[in-house]
Scaffold this motif. Sequence first.
Motif, PDB file in Angstrom:
ATOM      1  N   GLY A 130       0.832  -1.198   0.000  1.00 32.11           N
ATOM      2  CA  GLY A 130       0.000   0.000   0.000  1.00 32.11           C
ATOM      3  C   GLY A 130       0.867   1.249   0.000  1.00 32.11           C
ATOM      4  N   CYS A 139      -4.524   1.275  -0.445  1.00 32.15           N
ATOM      5  CA  CYS A 139      -4.170  -0.153  -0.463  1.00 32.15           C
ATOM      6  C   CYS A 139      -4.276  -0.742  -1.866  1.00 32.15           C
ATOM      7  CB  CYS A 139      -5.099  -0.937   0.484  1.00 32.15           C
ATOM      8  SG  CYS A 139      -5.012  -0.376   2.185  1.00 32.15           S
ATOM      9  N   CYS A 142      -3.640  -1.316   5.450  1.00 30.97           N
ATOM     10  CA  CYS A 142      -3.615  -2.409   4.448  1.00 30.97           C
ATOM     11  C   CYS A 142      -3.210  -3.734   5.065  1.00 30.97           C
ATOM     12  CB  CYS A 142      -2.670  -2.065   3.271  1.00 30.97           C
ATOM     13  SG  CYS A 142      -2.986  -0.465   2.532  1.00 30.97           S
TER      14      CYS A 142
END
Length: 1116
Positions: free
Chosen positions: A709, A719, A728
């Motif tokens: 991410g 993400c 994420c």
Amino acid sequence: MSSVSNVTLAACVFMTVTCLVYSSNAQGPGIGSIDLGPIEPDFPIRTCSPRCENGFCVGGRCLCQPGFTGRTCSNTIITVCYGGCANGGTCRYGSCSCRPGYSGSSCQIPSCSPSCANGGTCVSGKCRCRSGYSGSYCQTRVCTPSCRNGQICILGQCRCPRFLDGPEPLGISEPGVPEIDLVPFYPAVCCSRSCLNGGTCIGYNRCRCRSGYSGQYCQTKVPSCLPSCANGGTCVSGQCRCRSGYSGGYCQTRVCTPACQNGQICILGQCLCPRFPDGPVPLGISEPGVPEIDLVPFSRTCSPACRNGGLCTSYGTCNCRSGYTGSYCQTRTCSPACRYGGTCTSYGTCNCRSGYTGTYCQTRTCSPACRNGGTCTSYGTCNCRSGFSGSYCQTRTCSPACRNGGTCTSYGTCNCRSGFSGSYCQTRTCSPACRNGGTCTSYGTCNCRSGYTGSYCQTRTCSPACRYGGTCTSYGTCNCRSGYTGTYCQTRTCSPACRNGGRCTSYGTCICRSGYTGTYCQTRTCSPACRNGGTCTAYGTCNCKSGYTGTYCQIRSCSPSCANGGKCVSGKCRCTYGYGGSYCQTKVCRPSCQYGQVCISGRCQCPRFLDRQVRGLPGRPGSQEPERLPIYRPVCCSKSCLNGGTCIGYNRCKCRSGYSGQYCQTKVCSPACRNGGTCRNGKCVCKKGYYTGSYCQTRLCSPACRNGGTCTPYGTCNCRSPYTGSYCQLSPTCYPRCENGGTCIRNNRCSCPSGFTGSRCQNAVQTACRVRMEIHDMTQAQRQLYIDTYKTAYGQPALRTLLRSHAINFAAGIHTRNQFLPWHRWFILELENILLAVNSNVILPYWDWTLHSAAPWSAPLWGSASHWYGGDGSGSCVTTGPFRSGQFSLVSGGCLRRDFDLTETTPSALVVNDILSTPVSSFNDFELRVRGELHDTVHCRIHGTMCTLDAAESPDFFLHHVFIDKLWADYQARSTAHHDAHFSSLGSAMTAAGGHSAQDMIDLNNQPGGVCVRYEQPSSSTARQLRRALSRVAPSVIAKRVSCQPQSLDVSRAVQQGQELFRVSASERSRLSSLVSKQVCRSAMPGQAGPSGARTTATANLGFDLNTLVSLANAK
């Protein structure tokens, strides 16, 4: 002249006229000559050009000797039929003319005459008929099985004949069946089903049954009464049922009804009074079928008396002889009874109705009587002899029947329609008659001799056929279009003619001698070419622009001239020590002045400026004020300003951006550090864990983003799919879990890596990708295998048909925007399939000509070894390598030709990189540059076969086209949008591509047939360096910083020929010209040294400075 016999042809050659006489005798044609001396012609004499070879010129045309033909009598006529003509055939012009009944090249095969009709086949001179037909040539329809119960076969069907009282002719015909004249009749006189138990059909559904059977078709068996029932009695269940007036076991006794009374007795059914004479006399009275009765005679007489031998019985009745009847036997009877309405005359003969005859009218007669030997059948119809027809055989027929619309005359001969002949119009004639030795076929068309054509062989043909739009004259010679010449217009001429010693090529272009140029070498060139904007004069000398000089304007001149002993070098003045300036006009200080000092007349001095005035000496005489003296102070720095700063006053420095301090010694941060960051040595030190960036402008994500991410400027994580969460950290779940390295992209959905498939990536993909390699990266064994396999497949119909399809469809759209790239990808795949069928280990090669752009004709590819391709043919046949003349020939005939354009190069890697950088929104420009700038150019720089309609038959074709396909694949690999550009919307079938569309060819991983293709990148160190550098340096930077050899598309002969051959439109040429004018490098080569001072081998081959490009990439 009288000594010459059988004269068939004579011609006189004028001026000193010699008459040639051709005679025929046992030895064949001969020639005799009679010198008539000079004859003065009274008309202009025409000569033959070119001159006659085996004949004589007459009226401007060649009169050929026997055995020769052609415009100049140069062609030999074949007059011998090899193997001879069998079965009486005659030899004409080298082929057999067969007698009727024979065919074949030597008349050895018996044929059927007339031809077999109705699908019959001729076997050994006899017709073998199909089921349902018979006759000598299958002309008659027959019934299978045979007709029964009096039915007759008519046109292949069993029918009941019908008759009228009077005949009326009716014509019934069927194609291929002779006309049949029938008489319509009714009722029918045959049985629709067979009479059973031996019964005989005697009329329409009437059967005559044998004893013991009855019923309409004799189908019922009856019990028999023995003896048979008499007097009309009927046998019922074996007993006689008697008619009224009869009795007895078999109805033999006459009885009286009512019974006799008053002493009367019943005699033969009558009650009579018995009479007695004086003495009894026995009298025998009998009745047919009745036992004799002895009665007492009585004197009864017959009145009138019995006639015709009848006997008067004792009862006064006449017992008549056979053949008579009536109360006194006066009426003659007919026995058997008259049939079909006949009446019995008083003479006992039958008076028959019209149409019947015979003793009892049992025979049907024909009316009118059958003619011409016809016989009348029992049905009253005429059975005609062969050659006659009609209701009473009055019409003469033609046998076989007249065909093709011919009509039969009253003489039995066929009157044929125009265009047909023969005894029954079976032969198609040619109208007008075939000329010039042509023969008329059975289809009415002329089979012309070699050298002639037309509906009746009236037109002389040219052999070989006239090319490039030439027309064949009536003399069999080609009338060529402007720009072409040769026996069959095969040679391109140059118009206007090449000048100044230029040579005209077979393509109609001039190859000029050194020192000349232009379409027809009309322009004198300067060698070497004038540089720096100089123009070449008509005398071959350069007229240089201002600022340049030299033989070809290669020397930069200095303007104005260099002063103070300076020398002009490359347009710049190189000054002597102590002088400077653009033309050495200024005296300078050596070494240079420092700390703000200035050079004045060659010496470094500190400039001084008026600071203030002070009182000094007394003023001038008469003045009250003393003179004020000016005070000067130096305005330079005692030490040098650092980091590029400039001294602007006494120990005062003006600093460059990014520096500060009295002497610019301190580096500052620019722009200023943000978000609480501190500047140290010109760099921002950000608050740890919160901000980052060159000036602390970017917010950090805490904790750090996971799983790839990215942190946004707002400190939040962006993400990657399929991860979620504030940093994420959350991934989707798949159950069962993904296998073989698969990634869970959504709940219970796996994204599988290459080579696997299935809902959990559990299945391995069995199909492996085919690999295609750069030919110089292949091993010698791999190259040899490819060349051997290609030559083997080249002799097979599959590959030869494929290669010819390229020439056949050359101008049918396969070189246009919508088809060029996908169609040729399909074409390459078809070749690959054919080669793999021959050898499954073969690898398809390509030639990356960008790696040899500056010297393409020196590439190892053109070596003479059996695993290379052989060298140049210099406009003619290739003489080295595995494809040399004698070892390899084209499908269309002839040898492989090459004519390398030694004065030109192939497009460089910088040009290709610039094309591949075209944005997807400008895909049309990308496709046009690939097709017009890369594809067409290389085709015609190899030249020879590659620059013709038969280009696909050259082995070089696929080396070039596979590389063009690889460039498209490289472009597709840039993004999904690049991958699907343009062609994803084209779903209609391409020209002659097996029904495949452009859409079918987009994905190299899923080609037709489930084929996967992968291109190996060139593996040499130069290629790897080049790929890495081009991926890091923008084309705009390369255009300004990297030196290269100049390449011009507009002046290249190969480019012009390629655009003409591949029919690039005028609008596309204009667009292409504007695209090509874009600068892709800095034109400063050849001969320019690299950074190390010498050109490397890679630089020499690539045509640009690779070292500079690599340096720019490393600086990144």
